[in-house]
Design a protein around this motif. Structure first.
Motif, mmCIF file in Angstrom:
data_model
loop_
_atom_site.group_PDB
_atom_site.id
_atom_site.type_symbol
_atom_site.label_atom_id
_atom_site.label_comp_id
_atom_site.label_asym_id
_atom_site.label_seq_id
_atom_site.Cartn_x
_atom_site.Cartn_y
_atom_site.Cartn_z
ATOM 1 N N TYR A 39 -67.998 -2.927 -14.853
ATOM 2 C CA TYR A 39 -67.065 -2.628 -13.760
ATOM 3 C C TYR A 39 -66.426 -1.254 -13.959
ATOM 4 C CZ TYR A 39 -67.311 -7.324 -11.768
ATOM 5 O OH TYR A 39 -67.741 -8.482 -11.159
ATOM 6 N N GLY A 40 -66.235 -0.869 -15.221
ATOM 7 C CA GLY A 40 -65.711 0.464 -15.490
ATOM 8 C C GLY A 40 -66.682 1.551 -15.087
ATOM 9 N N VAL A 41 -67.973 1.274 -15.191
ATOM 10 C CA VAL A 41 -68.986 2.238 -14.758
ATOM 11 C C VAL A 41 -68.954 2.399 -13.240
ATOM 12 C CG1 VAL A 41 -71.456 2.759 -14.721
ATOM 13 C CG2 VAL A 41 -70.452 1.640 -16.726
ATOM 14 N N LEU A 42 -68.715 1.300 -12.528
ATOM 15 C CA LEU A 42 -68.789 1.303 -11.070
ATOM 16 C C LEU A 42 -67.511 1.761 -10.389
ATOM 17 C CD1 LEU A 42 -70.638 -2.113 -10.572
ATOM 18 C CD2 LEU A 42 -71.625 0.175 -10.428
ATOM 19 N N ALA A 43 -66.373 1.627 -11.060
ATOM 20 C CA ALA A 43 -65.089 1.900 -10.416
ATOM 21 C C ALA A 43 -65.000 3.330 -9.899
ATOM 22 C CB ALA A 43 -63.941 1.622 -11.393
ATOM 23 N N GLY A 44 -65.343 4.297 -10.730
ATOM 24 C CA GLY A 44 -65.230 5.696 -10.344
ATOM 25 C C GLY A 44 -66.103 6.062 -9.156
ATOM 26 N N PRO A 45 -67.418 5.804 -9.210
ATOM 27 C CA PRO A 45 -68.254 6.122 -8.055
ATOM 28 C C PRO A 45 -67.803 5.424 -6.776
ATOM 29 C CG PRO A 45 -69.620 5.731 -9.983
ATOM 30 C CD PRO A 45 -68.218 5.371 -10.380
ATOM 31 N N THR A 46 -67.319 4.189 -6.903
ATOM 32 C CA THR A 46 -66.840 3.471 -5.720
ATOM 33 C C THR A 46 -65.662 4.191 -5.088
ATOM 34 O OG1 THR A 46 -67.563 1.334 -6.609
ATOM 35 C CG2 THR A 46 -65.892 1.292 -4.874
ATOM 36 N N TYR A 47 -64.670 4.519 -5.907
ATOM 37 C CA TYR A 47 -63.481 5.189 -5.385
ATOM 38 C C TYR A 47 -63.828 6.550 -4.779
ATOM 39 C CZ TYR A 47 -58.944 7.384 -5.018
ATOM 40 O OH TYR A 47 -57.841 8.036 -4.528
ATOM 41 N N LEU A 48 -64.611 7.333 -5.493
ATOM 42 C CA LEU A 48 -64.917 8.689 -5.040
ATOM 43 C C LEU A 48 -65.753 8.697 -3.765
ATOM 44 C CD1 LEU A 48 -65.720 10.382 -8.475
ATOM 45 C CD2 LEU A 48 -63.625 10.594 -7.121
ATOM 46 N N LEU A 49 -66.773 7.848 -3.688
ATOM 47 C CA LEU A 49 -67.646 7.847 -2.517
ATOM 48 C C LEU A 49 -66.920 7.351 -1.275
ATOM 49 C CD1 LEU A 49 -70.996 6.576 -4.091
ATOM 50 C CD2 LEU A 49 -70.476 8.881 -3.275
ATOM 51 N N VAL A 50 -66.130 6.283 -1.427
ATOM 52 C CA VAL A 50 -65.396 5.753 -0.273
ATOM 53 C C VAL A 50 -64.352 6.762 0.195
ATOM 54 C CG1 VAL A 50 -63.828 3.938 0.514
ATOM 55 C CG2 VAL A 50 -65.799 3.349 -0.895
ATOM 56 N N THR A 91 -61.002 -1.472 -12.599
ATOM 57 C CA THR A 91 -60.437 -0.811 -13.781
ATOM 58 C C THR A 91 -59.784 -1.832 -14.701
ATOM 59 O OG1 THR A 91 -60.057 1.199 -12.484
ATOM 60 C CG2 THR A 91 -58.853 1.001 -14.552
ATOM 61 N N GLY A 92 -59.145 -2.842 -14.122
ATOM 62 C CA GLY A 92 -58.571 -3.909 -14.936
ATOM 63 C C GLY A 92 -59.636 -4.666 -15.712
ATOM 64 N N ALA A 93 -60.784 -4.904 -15.068
ATOM 65 C CA ALA A 93 -61.894 -5.555 -15.770
ATOM 66 C C ALA A 93 -62.381 -4.682 -16.921
ATOM 67 C CB ALA A 93 -63.028 -5.835 -14.792
ATOM 68 N N ALA A 185 -64.839 12.565 -28.481
ATOM 69 C CA ALA A 185 -63.441 12.860 -28.789
ATOM 70 C C ALA A 185 -62.955 14.070 -27.999
ATOM 71 C CB ALA A 185 -63.271 13.093 -30.293
ATOM 72 N N VAL A 186 -63.753 15.135 -27.991
ATOM 73 C CA VAL A 186 -63.372 16.349 -27.257
ATOM 74 C C VAL A 186 -63.298 16.067 -25.764
ATOM 75 C CG1 VAL A 186 -64.117 18.664 -26.624
ATOM 76 C CG2 VAL A 186 -64.267 17.916 -29.006
ATOM 77 N N LEU A 187 -64.287 15.349 -25.221
ATOM 78 C CA LEU A 187 -64.311 15.036 -23.794
ATOM 79 C C LEU A 187 -63.085 14.225 -23.388
ATOM 80 C CD1 LEU A 187 -65.713 14.962 -21.038
ATOM 81 C CD2 LEU A 187 -66.951 12.924 -21.824
ATOM 82 N N SER A 188 -62.731 13.237 -24.193
ATOM 83 C CA SER A 188 -61.592 12.383 -23.863
ATOM 84 C C SER A 188 -60.282 13.162 -23.882
ATOM 85 C CB SER A 188 -61.514 11.212 -24.849
ATOM 86 O OG SER A 188 -62.675 10.405 -24.763
ATOM 87 N N ARG A 189 -60.083 13.962 -24.907
ATOM 88 C CA ARG A 189 -58.849 14.751 -24.998
ATOM 89 C C ARG A 189 -58.772 15.796 -23.901
ATOM 90 N NH1 ARG A 189 -59.480 15.157 -31.558
ATOM 91 N NH2 ARG A 189 -58.225 13.330 -32.087
ATOM 92 N N LEU A 190 -59.899 16.442 -23.625
ATOM 93 C CA LEU A 190 -59.921 17.463 -22.586
ATOM 94 C C LEU A 190 -59.639 16.849 -21.221
ATOM 95 C CD1 LEU A 190 -60.446 20.485 -22.130
ATOM 96 C CD2 LEU A 190 -62.863 19.914 -21.746
ATOM 97 N N THR A 191 -60.183 15.673 -20.974
ATOM 98 C CA THR A 191 -59.927 14.983 -19.703
ATOM 99 C C THR A 191 -58.448 14.674 -19.546
ATOM 100 O OG1 THR A 191 -62.147 13.996 -19.673
ATOM 101 C CG2 THR A 191 -60.449 12.937 -18.324
ATOM 102 N N ALA A 222 -61.462 12.564 -14.098
ATOM 103 C CA ALA A 222 -60.972 11.351 -14.752
ATOM 104 C C ALA A 222 -61.865 10.153 -14.452
ATOM 105 C CB ALA A 222 -59.540 11.070 -14.308
ATOM 106 N N TRP A 223 -62.291 10.023 -13.180
ATOM 107 C CA TRP A 223 -63.169 8.900 -12.850
ATOM 108 C C TRP A 223 -64.536 9.059 -13.516
ATOM 109 C CZ3 TRP A 223 -61.429 4.523 -11.451
ATOM 110 C CH2 TRP A 223 -60.352 4.380 -10.585
ATOM 111 N N ALA A 224 -65.032 10.286 -13.581
ATOM 112 C CA ALA A 224 -66.315 10.523 -14.248
ATOM 113 C C ALA A 224 -66.213 10.186 -15.730
ATOM 114 C CB ALA A 224 -66.745 11.972 -14.060
ATOM 115 N N TRP A 225 -65.090 10.551 -16.351
ATOM 116 C CA TRP A 225 -64.867 10.223 -17.768
ATOM 117 C C TRP A 225 -64.867 8.724 -17.978
ATOM 118 C CZ3 TRP A 225 -60.549 7.519 -19.574
ATOM 119 C CH2 TRP A 225 -60.464 7.397 -20.971
ATOM 120 N N MET A 226 -64.150 7.983 -17.118
ATOM 121 C CA MET A 226 -64.097 6.536 -17.290
ATOM 122 C C MET A 226 -65.485 5.921 -17.177
ATOM 123 S SD MET A 226 -62.212 3.548 -15.066
ATOM 124 C CE MET A 226 -60.600 4.293 -15.152
#
Length: 241
Positions: A39-50, A91-93, A185-191, A222-226
């Motif tokens: 669900y974490g993989v799907l949340a970002g694309p769902t939010y962004l596309l809609v 995101t809660g899932a 680690a770098v990606l997470s902190r930079l995000t 942020a959504w891409a990172w998640m």
């Protein structure tokens, strides 16, 4: 050794429950964890596309000036409200899946809690609609639009949620660092840092084009990172990893 002993020793033994759990592709606990992470993989694309589909099709909406939360207004506002609530639940899932993945160590407790708080803020942002602003929807004044109680709660929920998201990025960055996964680690902190900068830019620019575009880019990041982190943990949770 008599014949009975030899027969018993050569008889295939049935693995116990513990043996079946470890590394088994049919392990129910692993299956649940991977489903939650998915669900974490799907949340970002769902939010962004809609959101993007509405931004490009709603009359009067300007991507360079209007925040996506404004899409919750107007005759079709229910679409963005549903989008916020649905992605909040996804995101809660993911937060629950994150809680089930890491062993004891940095981020094992607070990263899932912070992601869970961010999920609650998304649902709250859908429940408490943002106030119309900057001429959207049509008929809204460019300046001086009235501030409502639900618009105030929307802003508060967003501020708290964004703060939790930034903290989760930094904590997971520390987690990945201890695991010697330097790229993650770098990606997470930079995000986390860039998202905070984008939010501050939007709040400080009073609706200017550069501030809105900076925040929009931060939201996409942020959504891409998640999605990337969720996919990474999904693969790590696979049997044999």
């Amino acid at each position: 050794m008599n014949q009975r002993t030899v027969a018993e020793a050569s008889r295939p033994t049935r693995p116990g429950p513990a043996a079946r759990r470890v590394g088994s592709p049919c392990d129910p606990a692993t299956g649940v964890t991977r489903s939650l992470l998915a669900y974490g993989v799907l949340a970002g694309p769902t939010y962004l596309l809609v959101s993007l589909a509405q931004a490009l099709s709603r009359d009067g909406f300007d991507l360079t000036r209007h925040a996506w939360s404004l899409l919750a207004n107007g005759a079709f506002g229910w679409i963005q409200i549903t989008n916020l609530v649905l992605t909040g639940l996804m995101t809660g899932a993911f937060a629950l899946g994150l809680h089930r993945v890491p062993p004891a160590g940095p981020g094992a407790t607070w990263a899932p809690r912070l992601m869970g708080a961010y999920a609650v803020s998304l649902v709250a942002a859908g429940a408490f609609r943002a106030d119309p602003a900057l001429g959207f929807p049509a008929g809204t004044p460019e300046v001086g639009a009235p501030v409502t109680w639900h618009g105030t709660l929307h802003f508060v929920a967003g501020g708290i949620g964004f703060g939790c998201l930034v903290a989760a990025c930094l904590i997971l960055g520390r987690r990945f660092s201890t695991e010697e996964r330097r790229g993650w680690a770098v990606l997470s902190r930079l995000t986390g840092v860039l998202f905070l900068a984008g939010f501050v830019a939007m709040a400080a620019s009073a609706g200017s084009t550069w501030g809105n575009l900076a925040f929009t880019a931060a939201v996409v990041l942020a959504w891409a990172w998640m999605s990337a982190v969720a996919a990474h943990l999904y693969r790590r949770t696979a049997p044999g990893h």
